[in-house]
Write a protein that holds these residues in place. Structure first.
Motif, short mmCIF file in Angstrom:
data_model
loop_
_atom_site.label_atom_id
_atom_site.label_comp_id
_atom_site.label_asym_id
_atom_site.label_seq_id
_atom_site.Cartn_x
_atom_site.Cartn_y
_atom_site.Cartn_z
N GLY A 58 34.70 50.08 31.14
CA GLY A 58 34.22 48.77 31.56
C GLY A 58 35.25 47.65 31.44
N PHE A 59 36.48 48.00 31.11
CA PHE A 59 37.52 47.00 30.90
C PHE A 59 38.63 47.17 31.94
N SER A 60 39.01 46.08 32.58
CA SER A 60 40.17 46.11 33.49
C SER A 60 41.42 45.78 32.68
N VAL A 61 42.57 46.07 33.25
CA VAL A 61 43.84 45.70 32.62
C VAL A 61 43.88 44.19 32.40
N GLU A 62 43.47 43.44 33.41
CA GLU A 62 43.48 41.97 33.30
C GLU A 62 42.58 41.50 32.16
N ARG A 63 41.42 42.08 32.05
CA ARG A 63 40.49 41.67 30.99
C ARG A 63 41.07 41.99 29.61
N LEU A 64 41.69 43.13 29.45
CA LEU A 64 42.30 43.48 28.17
C LEU A 64 43.40 42.49 27.81
N MET A 65 44.19 42.07 28.80
CA MET A 65 45.23 41.07 28.54
C MET A 65 44.60 39.74 28.12
#
Length: 96
Positions: A58-65
């Motif tokens: 449920g996590f995108s790379v952008e969201r993790l950043m």
């Protein structure tokens, strides 16, 4: 790692894993409980639990950043030409 297993989106999966590892390292160093981390990250506790257990669907790379930013971490993206000695270009995540 993921590419060796023949999984689709291997580079994205590896990038997400390394970002999640960096997030979990920051949470551990700050000794944040899941409840406190949830507040700091603007997530609910089950999402923090998923993150802590590397369930990253449920996590995108952008969201993790963005979550790293919420924990006062700078995220820097550097783009450069690959060396001739390497066959393919790559994506790397390096936590300092």
């Amino acid at each position: 790692m993921f590419a060796d297993l023949g999984l689709p989106d291997a580079e994205e999966r590896q990038t997400k894993l390394r970002l999640a590892y960096a997030l979990n390292t920051v949470i551990d160093r700050a000794r944040l409980s899941q409840a406190t981390a949830a507040i700091r990250l603007g997530l609910n506790q089950p999402k923090v639990s998923a993150l802590r257990n590397y369930k990253l669907e449920g996590f995108s790379v952008e969201r993790l950043m963005t979550l790293l930013n919420a924990l006062d971490q700078d995220v820097e993206i550097v783009i450069r030409k690959k060396p001739r000695s390497r066959v393919a270009a790559r994506i790397s995540v390096i936590a300092a």
